[in-house]
Structures are given as C-alpha cells and as structure tokens.
Design a protein around this motif. Structure first.
Motif, PDB file in Angstrom:
ATOM      1  N   ASP A   1      -5.725  -1.297  -5.036  1.00 15.54           N
ATOM      2  CA  ASP A   1      -5.158  -1.837  -3.795  1.00 15.54           C
ATOM      3  C   ASP A   1      -6.189  -2.712  -3.104  1.00 15.54           C
ATOM      4  OD1 ASP A   1      -3.754  -2.433  -1.553  1.00 15.54           O
ATOM      5  OD2 ASP A   1      -3.437  -0.365  -0.895  1.00 15.54           O
ATOM      6  N   GLU A   2      -6.065  -4.016  -3.298  1.00 18.84           N
ATOM      7  CA  GLU A   2      -6.983  -4.983  -2.683  1.00 18.84           C
ATOM      8  C   GLU A   2      -8.430  -4.517  -2.831  1.00 18.84           C
ATOM      9  OE1 GLU A   2      -5.960  -6.740   1.086  1.00 18.84           O
ATOM     10  OE2 GLU A   2      -4.089  -5.600   1.101  1.00 18.84           O
TER      11      GLU A   2
ATOM     12  N   SER B   1       0.837  -1.209   0.000  1.00 21.68           N
ATOM     13  CA  SER B   1       0.000   0.000   0.000  1.00 21.68           C
ATOM     14  C   SER B   1       0.866   1.250   0.000  1.00 21.68           C
ATOM     15  CB  SER B   1      -0.903   0.016   1.229  1.00 21.68           C
ATOM     16  OG  SER B   1      -1.760  -1.089   1.210  1.00 21.68           O
TER      17      SER B   1
HETATM   18 MG    MG Z   1      -2.109  -2.685   2.187  1.00 18.11          MG
END
Ligand code: MG
Ligand code: ATP
Lengths: 264, 296
Positions: free
Chosen positions: A173-174, A46
């Motif tokens: 991001d995810e 991240s």
């Molecule tokens: Mg992360």
C-alpha cells in the motif's frame, strides 16, 4: 489466486460521518499476476487491502485466497498466506528489535512459534546473504536495532522480510510514498525484482500513474469503493499517463452524474 | 550499617528483583501498565504461607504460589484481550479482586511462619548462618531466573511477545496471535511476582494481607533505577540492570533508614521511594542535556 466478491464495508454506520468505503467491490487476481491499483484519495484502496489482510472486517461479501475462505479469519490467521508492506516504514518493522530479530519474526510468518532460538547461525547466514543483495551495507549490521535505520532502509528490509516465507498474496500500500524520489525508485526496483524472483501474486497501490503503468501486468482503478477501470495486455500497453488521467476524470464525472441521478 | 543490615537489604533487594523482572516484562516488553502485582505479590505469599502452615512441603507451596501468580496475570490479560477492558483498568480490577481472594485463601489477615519449615531452612547447611545463606540462595535463584528469561525471550515464542509489545500491528501481520502473546507475557510476569511473594513470606516470618501495598511502585522504581544505572536496549543487559536496580534501591532505603543524622523512620519509606524514582527519572534527562551541550 485472490477472489474478492461483492465486498461492502461502511464506517460509522448510522451516524452523520457514515462512510461507505467499499460498495460491492469485486476483484479476481490469478496466481502470479502483478496488479497495480490506482484511485483518488478516499477511493477505498487502503480499505480494500485492509479487508483482504483482515485488518478490517467487511460487512458482507467474500474473500477467498486459492479457494480458501478468508472472510472471517483474523489478521494473524491470514498471515500464512498474505504478506504485507505498509506505507509507513515504521509500521512494518519492530523498532526495538534488531534487524536479524525482525527478519526471524518474518521468517516464521504464519507458522507455529516454538521454543527454539529465533536466530540460529544458519538463518543468520541466510539473512546476511539476503541483505547483501540490497547493497546498503546492512549485512554487517544484523544485530543493530532496526530503529536505527532510515525509512528507505527499513522499507527495503520490509520487502525482503515479506519474501522470506512463501505467500499466496503480497499487498503493497503506497510503500514508496514516504520515501525521497531516489530511495523510492530503488525500493520500486527492488519490489519488481523480488516479485519476479518469487513469482508473487501482488497488489500494489500507488498514486503515480507512471508507476501504475510501468510496473506489473494489470492496472485497476477504484472509485467510491468499486473497480471502475480494469486494463491489461494489449489495451494497457497502448495506454499513456494522460490516457489514464483522462479516464480518471471521466469516471469521476460519470460517477458524480450517477449519484446526481440517484439523488434526483 | 552493620553486615547484618547489609545482608538483610541484599536479601530483600534480591526478592524484589524478581518483582522488578516481572514489571519489566509487563511495562517494558509488553507495554502493558499492570498493577496486578500489588495483588499477585501477596497472593504468592498467601498461597505459600497457608500451604506451609497446613503442613505442605515448602517447595510444592512455592511452586503453587508461582502458578497462582501466573493465573492472576492470565486473568488480567483475559479481561483486557477478550473483554476489551482498558489495560490499566483491567489490572486494577484484578488487584482489588485479589485482595478479597487473598483474605479467603488465608482465612485471616495474616498467616505466621515461625517454626514451620521454609525452602530456606530446609536447604540451609550447618556451617552457614541463616542471614548469610538466604541471600546466597536468592542470588542463585535470581540468576537462574534471569538466564531463563534471557533465553526464553530470544526464542521464537519469546520474540513474538516482544514484537507484540513493540508493534502489535506488525506482529499480527507476521501471524502472531497477539492476544495469546499478551496472555502469555502477563502470566509469566505475574508468576515471577507470585514467586517473589512466596519467598518474601518465607523470609519475613509469614504472609500478611497488607504485604502487597506499593509493590508496583517498588518494582517500577527498581526498573527505572536500573535503567538509569545501565541504559541498554539489549535484553541480557536490561535484565541485569533491573536486578541491580532492585538491589541498589533497597540499599538506598536501608541507608536512608539507618542513618541517624537524616532522622528518617520506617514510615518515610514511601516518601524516600518517590524521591528516588524522581531522581532516577530526571538524571538521564540531565545527562542527555549536558552531553548535548558538550556536543554543540
Ligand atoms: Mg490509502
Ligand atoms: N478507520 C476509518 N474510520 C472511518 N472512516 C474511514 C476509516 N478508514 C477509512 N475511512 C474512510 O473510508 C474511505 C476510504 O478510505 P481509504 O483509506 O480506503 O482510501 P484510499 O483509497 O486508500 O485513499 P488514499 O489515496 O488517500 O490513501 C475514506 O472516505 C475514508 O475517510
């Protein structure tokens, strides 16, 4: 093309909770490539995406997109080139605004915002057509507040929004992590479709090894703020989830040994 | 209540609906708790009254007062955005700074406007009494401001301000310069308050250094009363609600002060305000509670 070289970023330097999140992180992604990013919790995934989008300033290193130096640009200055979908479905949309207002906002990503009406009839038709491809019935709810939608619906709209305006890089991001398995599968499918349709240069963080291998053309693994594995082409095709898990364990072990050596 | 007090209440209610619209922009759209209004309201009054007393045209004076309000809002925004001072504190700093500035502008604690021309008596037709004409003109002004705000906040630039207040991270990711959006929103908000101050000074016979005390509470009261009268997240309804809130609030005050049997006096105004705001805050929750029970 993204070119990140030798990025370093330390949180809370000089304090007991000092964390070196990026330690010489370098990665090049050629135009049009879809890269999946894996790595254990705290690996710096991240942080890396935030550094690229401008949400975190790096201490040193250089970030270039299509040859333009972005290292010192603020988030809103990079938005012209970088589109994002966040992990939290609530983060990527404005809950107080309607679906069409959210989309209108994204339609102008990185452009000068003037005094003409944000939602014009022609745009509304475009949004309606885009939304109908989702098959969620959202094309009839353009003037509903987006806060009324479920997380999965919001994430799907966020993806559409990311592609409304051309970008040189898409960061995910995810973005399926907060969704139930069926919705996650739907959003992932949508991602693959949109990325292919617009030939987007894409970086997608995921915790699913399966996803990491099934989707895109290249997989990189981060560990302790660096790339420790980078596979593509034939080598990647031959890989299986347990291969990946093995490598995961291996690099982790090696790294710990490295550190032990350094400390010793 | 006589027609005269009724129209008087309407007049002041309309002026404060401009304050309420300003407060709605800062508190609700930008989510910026802004107390600058306690300074920018008398600033508008001070600029307008001083200029008119010095012989300037009342329209020019009113526009100047509006711009002065905008600058005050801009400075509060700048303290917050560029100097990273916490929003509430930035606005308090600006508010107290304005106290001195307003005194400087006026040169004394009050500037009376008794025989001087005002935007009201310049426009007033022969056939209408002043206490009828003033609220009439104000209805037009407030309506025009409301429509202009509705239009602006549905433009690309206005949408950027709303997005900044609603989800700044998302707004930035979409390329909105959120710092600039805050500055623009704060300037707009306080411009309306400055305008209200200028109109107030011209209807009440002058500007006074203490005319700003409690402006923010009245503005907030109007917003809260309006929202409980007409709850809606649609902007064009919300702006109506806020205007109605300001007027209703003023009627309640007039009613309370004019009813002999309650025995309230002018100095009880702040108490009445506090009670009214409390009721307006509690009623929606009670309503939700009751309808929740019905549903169960
Ligand atoms: Mg992360
Ligand atoms: N804002 C912050 N302040 C302090 N430390 C932080 C901050 N953000 C991240 N870190 C630390 O930096 C390291 C890298 O975090 P990061 O969020 O990039 O990991 P990640 O790879 O995304 O992990 P996950 O899979 O859990 O999302 C972690 O040790 C984390 O605790």
């Amino acid at each position: 093309m993204l070119k990140a070289s030798e990025l370093r970023l330390t949180f809370n330097p000089g304090t007991p909770i000092e964390t070196q999140a990026l330690r010489g992180m370098s990665l090049e992604i050629p135009t049009g490539q879809f890269v999946t990013v894996i790595g254990s919790n705290g690996a710096g995934k991240s942080t890396f995406l935030n550094a690229v989008s401008g949400e975190q300033r790096v201490d040193s290193g250089k970030i270039e997109i299509d040859g333009i130096d972005m290292t010192r640009q603020p988030v809103w200055g990079r938005a012209r080139h970088v589109a994002r979908v966040f992990q939290d479905p609530l983060a990527g949309t404005c809950e107080d605004l309607t679906i069409e207002e959210n989309m209108a906002l994204a339609k102008m990503r990185g452009e000068r915002r003037g005094f003409s009406f944000a939602v014009k009839p022609a745009l509304r038709e475009e949004f309606r057509a885009q939304l109908s491809t989702l098959g969620l019935g959202l094309e009839n709810r353009l003037s509903d507040r987006i806060g009324l939608l479920s997380g999965g619906q919001r994430q799907a709209v966020s993806l559409l929004m990311a592609a409304l305006q051309p970008s040189r890089l898409l960061l995910l991001d995810e973005h399926t992590a907060a969704l139930d398995p069926r919705t996650a599968a739907f959003v992932l499918e949508l991602t693959v479709r949109i990325v292919a349709e617009h030939k987007l240069t894409t970086m997608m963080v995921t915790h699913s090894m399966r996803q990491a291998l099934d989707v895109g053309q290249r997989t990189v693994m981060l560990h302790q703020g660096r790339v420790v594995l980078d596979v593509s082409g034939k080598e990647r095709e031959g890989l299986d989830v347990h291969h990946l898990l093995d490598m995961f364990e291996k690099v982790r072990g090696e790294k710990i040994d490295d550190d032990a050596l350094l400390l010793g | 209540m006589s027609l005269y007090t009724l129209l008087g209440a309407l007049e002041i209610g309309l002026i404060f609906s401009l304050v309420a619209l300003g407060v709605y922009i800062s508190f609700r759209l930008l989510r910026f708790p802004d107390l600058t209004v306690d300074g920018s309201f008398p600033l508008g009054g001070a600029v307008a009254a001083t200029m008119i007393a010095a012989g300037h045209d009342p329209f020019t004076a009113t526009i100047a007062a509006t711009l002065a309000g905008a600058v005050a809002g801009l400075l509060t925004g700048w303290l917050n955005v560029s100097l990273k001072i916490m929003d509430l504190l930035a606005s308090i700093l600006m508010m107290i700074a304005l106290y001195s500035i307003n005194l400087r502008i006026m040169g004394k604690p009050n500037v009376p406007l008794i025989t001087e021309p005002t935007v009201f008596n310049l426009l007033q037709p022969e056939a209408l009494a002043d206490y009828v004409f003033r609220p009439l003109l104000l209805v037009l002004v407030v309506l025009a401001v409301k429509l202009a705000l509705d239009a602006y906040f549905s433009t690309q630039s206005g949408l950027a301000i709303r997005a900044t207040g609603s989800n700044a991270r998302m707004a930035r990711a979409q390329g909105v310069n959120t710092g600039m959006a805050i500055l623009a929103g704060m300037a707009l908000s306080n411009a309306l308050v400055g305008l209200a101050g200028a109109l107030f000074a011209q209807t009440q016979g002058g500007a006074d250094i203490s005319m700003g005390v409690g402006t923010i509470v009245i503005g907030l009261a109007a917003v809260i009363v309006g929202e409980s009268l007409l709850p809606s997240r649609k902007l064009y309804l919300a702006t109506i609600a806020v205007i109605l809130g300001a007027i209703v609030y003023r009627f309640f005050i007039a009613l309370a002060l004019n009813s002999d049997f309650i025995g309230l006096q002018a100095q009880d105004l702040n108490l009445v305000t506090a009670v009214l705001v409390t009721v307006a805050l509690v009623v929606p929750r009670l309503r939700a509670h009751w309808s929740g029970k019905k549903g169960a």
